[in-house]
Design a protein around this motif. Structure first.
Motif, PDB file in Angstrom:
ATOM      1  N   THR A 177       0.836  -1.202   0.000  1.00  0.00           N
ATOM      2  CA  THR A 177       0.000   0.000   0.000  1.00  0.00           C
ATOM      3  C   THR A 177       0.871   1.252   0.000  1.00  0.00           C
ATOM      4  N   PHE A 178       1.919   1.244   0.810  1.00  0.00           N
ATOM      5  CA  PHE A 178       2.836   2.385   0.873  1.00  0.00           C
ATOM      6  C   PHE A 178       3.455   2.658  -0.495  1.00  0.00           C
ATOM      7  N   LEU A 179       3.877   1.599  -1.175  1.00  0.00           N
ATOM      8  CA  LEU A 179       4.521   1.769  -2.472  1.00  0.00           C
ATOM      9  C   LEU A 179       3.566   2.294  -3.534  1.00  0.00           C
ATOM     10  N   MET A 180       2.281   2.107  -3.320  1.00  0.00           N
ATOM     11  CA  MET A 180       1.302   2.580  -4.294  1.00  0.00           C
ATOM     12  C   MET A 180       0.901   4.038  -4.064  1.00  0.00           C
ATOM     13  N   LEU A 181       1.329   4.623  -2.953  1.00  0.00           N
ATOM     14  CA  LEU A 181       1.022   6.022  -2.687  1.00  0.00           C
ATOM     15  C   LEU A 181       1.805   6.918  -3.644  1.00  0.00           C
ATOM     16  N   ASP A 182       1.264   8.085  -3.908  1.00  0.00           N
ATOM     17  CA  ASP A 182       2.040   9.029  -4.711  1.00  0.00           C
ATOM     18  C   ASP A 182       3.160   9.602  -3.836  1.00  0.00           C
ATOM     19  N   ALA A 183       4.087  10.300  -4.445  1.00  0.00           N
ATOM     20  CA  ALA A 183       5.281  10.779  -3.730  1.00  0.00           C
ATOM     21  C   ALA A 183       4.933  11.665  -2.535  1.00  0.00           C
ATOM     22  N   GLN A 184       3.951  12.532  -2.695  1.00  0.00           N
ATOM     23  CA  GLN A 184       3.580  13.438  -1.607  1.00  0.00           C
ATOM     24  C   GLN A 184       2.995  12.662  -0.422  1.00  0.00           C
ATOM     25  N   ASP A 185       2.139  11.686  -0.703  1.00  0.00           N
ATOM     26  CA  ASP A 185       1.553  10.888   0.376  1.00  0.00           C
ATOM     27  C   ASP A 185       2.611  10.016   1.065  1.00  0.00           C
ATOM     28  N   ARG A 186       3.576   9.487   0.285  1.00  0.00           N
ATOM     29  CA  ARG A 186       4.659   8.712   0.900  1.00  0.00           C
ATOM     30  C   ARG A 186       5.480   9.589   1.825  1.00  0.00           C
ATOM     31  N   GLU A 187       5.757  10.813   1.383  1.00  0.00           N
ATOM     32  CA  GLU A 187       6.528  11.751   2.214  1.00  0.00           C
ATOM     33  C   GLU A 187       5.789  12.050   3.522  1.00  0.00           C
ATOM     34  N   THR A 188       4.491  12.259   3.436  1.00  0.00           N
ATOM     35  CA  THR A 188       3.679  12.510   4.634  1.00  0.00           C
ATOM     36  C   THR A 188       3.731  11.304   5.560  1.00  0.00           C
ATOM     37  N   MET A 189       3.610  10.117   4.989  1.00  0.00           N
ATOM     38  CA  MET A 189       3.640   8.890   5.789  1.00  0.00           C
ATOM     39  C   MET A 189       5.002   8.735   6.485  1.00  0.00           C
ATOM     40  N   ILE A 190       6.058   9.021   5.793  1.00  0.00           N
ATOM     41  CA  ILE A 190       7.397   8.904   6.374  1.00  0.00           C
ATOM     42  C   ILE A 190       7.566   9.888   7.526  1.00  0.00           C
ATOM     43  N   LYS A 191       7.046  11.110   7.359  1.00  0.00           N
ATOM     44  CA  LYS A 191       7.121  12.102   8.445  1.00  0.00           C
ATOM     45  C   LYS A 191       6.370  11.599   9.679  1.00  0.00           C
ATOM     46  N   CYS A 192       5.202  11.026   9.458  1.00  0.00           N
ATOM     47  CA  CYS A 192       4.420  10.489  10.586  1.00  0.00           C
ATOM     48  C   CYS A 192       5.166   9.354  11.273  1.00  0.00           C
ATOM     49  N   MET A 193       5.728   8.454  10.493  1.00  0.00           N
ATOM     50  CA  MET A 193       6.457   7.326  11.075  1.00  0.00           C
ATOM     51  C   MET A 193       7.700   7.802  11.817  1.00  0.00           C
ATOM     52  N   THR A 194       8.355   8.825  11.287  1.00  0.00           N
ATOM     53  CA  THR A 194       9.535   9.379  11.954  1.00  0.00           C
ATOM     54  C   THR A 194       9.156   9.951  13.306  1.00  0.00           C
ATOM     55  N   LEU A 195       8.060  10.694  13.341  1.00  0.00           N
ATOM     56  CA  LEU A 195       7.587  11.245  14.613  1.00  0.00           C
ATOM     57  C   LEU A 195       7.275  10.137  15.616  1.00  0.00           C
ATOM     58  N   LEU A 196       6.616   9.105  15.146  1.00  0.00           N
ATOM     59  CA  LEU A 196       6.265   7.993  16.032  1.00  0.00           C
ATOM     60  C   LEU A 196       7.508   7.284  16.569  1.00  0.00           C
ATOM     61  N   THR A 197       8.455   7.017  15.692  1.00  0.00           N
ATOM     62  CA  THR A 197       9.635   6.271  16.124  1.00  0.00           C
ATOM     63  C   THR A 197      10.558   7.116  16.986  1.00  0.00           C
ATOM     64  N   GLN A 198      10.628   8.409  16.742  1.00  0.00           N
ATOM     65  CA  GLN A 198      11.452   9.275  17.597  1.00  0.00           C
ATOM     66  C   GLN A 198      10.882   9.307  19.000  1.00  0.00           C
ATOM     67  N   HIS A 199       9.584   9.392  19.087  1.00  0.00           N
ATOM     68  CA  HIS A 199       8.930   9.453  20.400  1.00  0.00           C
ATOM     69  C   HIS A 199       9.128   8.145  21.163  1.00  0.00           C
ATOM     70  N   THR A 200       8.899   7.028  20.507  1.00  0.00           N
ATOM     71  CA  THR A 200       9.008   5.752  21.206  1.00  0.00           C
ATOM     72  C   THR A 200      10.459   5.361  21.470  1.00  0.00           C
ATOM     73  N   ALA A 201      11.382   5.846  20.653  1.00  0.00           N
ATOM     74  CA  ALA A 201      12.791   5.519  20.888  1.00  0.00           C
ATOM     75  C   ALA A 201      13.261   6.092  22.213  1.00  0.00           C
ATOM     76  N   ASP A 202      12.691   7.213  22.615  1.00  0.00           N
ATOM     77  CA  ASP A 202      13.061   7.822  23.887  1.00  0.00           C
ATOM     78  C   ASP A 202      12.461   7.066  25.068  1.00  0.00           C
ATOM     79  N   ILE A 203      11.375   6.396  24.835  1.00  0.00           N
ATOM     80  CA  ILE A 203      10.655   5.730  25.919  1.00  0.00           C
ATOM     81  C   ILE A 203      11.040   4.259  26.054  1.00  0.00           C
ATOM     82  N   ILE A 204      11.166   3.585  24.932  1.00  0.00           N
ATOM     83  CA  ILE A 204      11.394   2.143  24.960  1.00  0.00           C
ATOM     84  C   ILE A 204      12.877   1.849  24.770  1.00  0.00           C
ATOM     85  N   PRO A 205      13.500   1.218  25.754  1.00  0.00           N
ATOM     86  CA  PRO A 205      14.925   0.897  25.610  1.00  0.00           C
ATOM     87  C   PRO A 205      15.135  -0.190  24.550  1.00  0.00           C
TER      88      PRO A 205
END
Length: 156
Positions: free
Chosen positions: A97-125
């Motif tokens: 599904t991710f690969l079928m997104l257009d470039a703008q939607d993929r970029e938005t998805m990556i930003k969201c995932m980055t935010l999620l992983t940055q937040h959890t990286a600080d919490i979860i060892p």
């Protein structure tokens, strides 16, 4: 992938079958089934909009599905990744599904995932081995570290 198969995949990813999805979007089952058998291009604009809205995709994104088809080489590469990383069916569907997104939607998805992983990286060892292989001392250290992180977060 055809538009019809893409819609079927998205319906399945939402946890629906064709019948339950038709009920959710208030389209007769026979109408939705016919659209998916005979082709979305022949469906009424109103029905296409209902389908897209419920699947959280734009009509334009659906229109571009067949233009963004991946070659058998791409599918082979994806299959290798699935096998190498022992991905689940849901993981594979997410990747497709991710690969079928257009470039703008993929970029938005990556930003969201980055935010999620940055937040959890600080919490979860980081864990170096599965829980069932940890010694009691290692388990205590992890719990104490997590408690320290919680305490620091509360005092900040």
């Amino acid at each position: 992938m055809t538009k019809e198969n893409y819609v079927k995949m998205l319906i399945s990813n939402k946890g629906h079958n064709i019948k339950s999805f038709a009920r959710e979007i208030d389209i007769p089952y026979t109408t939705l089934s016919g659209i998916l058998k005979r082709g979305i291009d022949g469906a009424s604009v109103q029905n296409v909009i209902k389908i897209c809205k419920a699947l959280n995709i734009t009509v334009e994104a659906l229109q571009n599905v067949e233009n963004n088809n991946h070659t058998s080489e791409d599918n082979n590469l994806l299959s290798q990744l699935i096998k190498k990383y022992n991905l689940t069916k849901d993981d594979a569907n997410f990747m497709k599904t991710f690969l079928m997104l257009d470039a703008q939607d993929r970029e938005t998805m990556i930003k969201c995932m980055t935010l999620l992983t940055q937040h959890t990286a600080d919490i979860i060892p980081k864990r170096t081995k599965p829980d069932h292989k940890l010694t009691p001392e290692e388990k205590r250290k992890i719990v104490n570290d997590e408690l320290d992180i919680e305490t620091k977060a509360k005092t900040s």
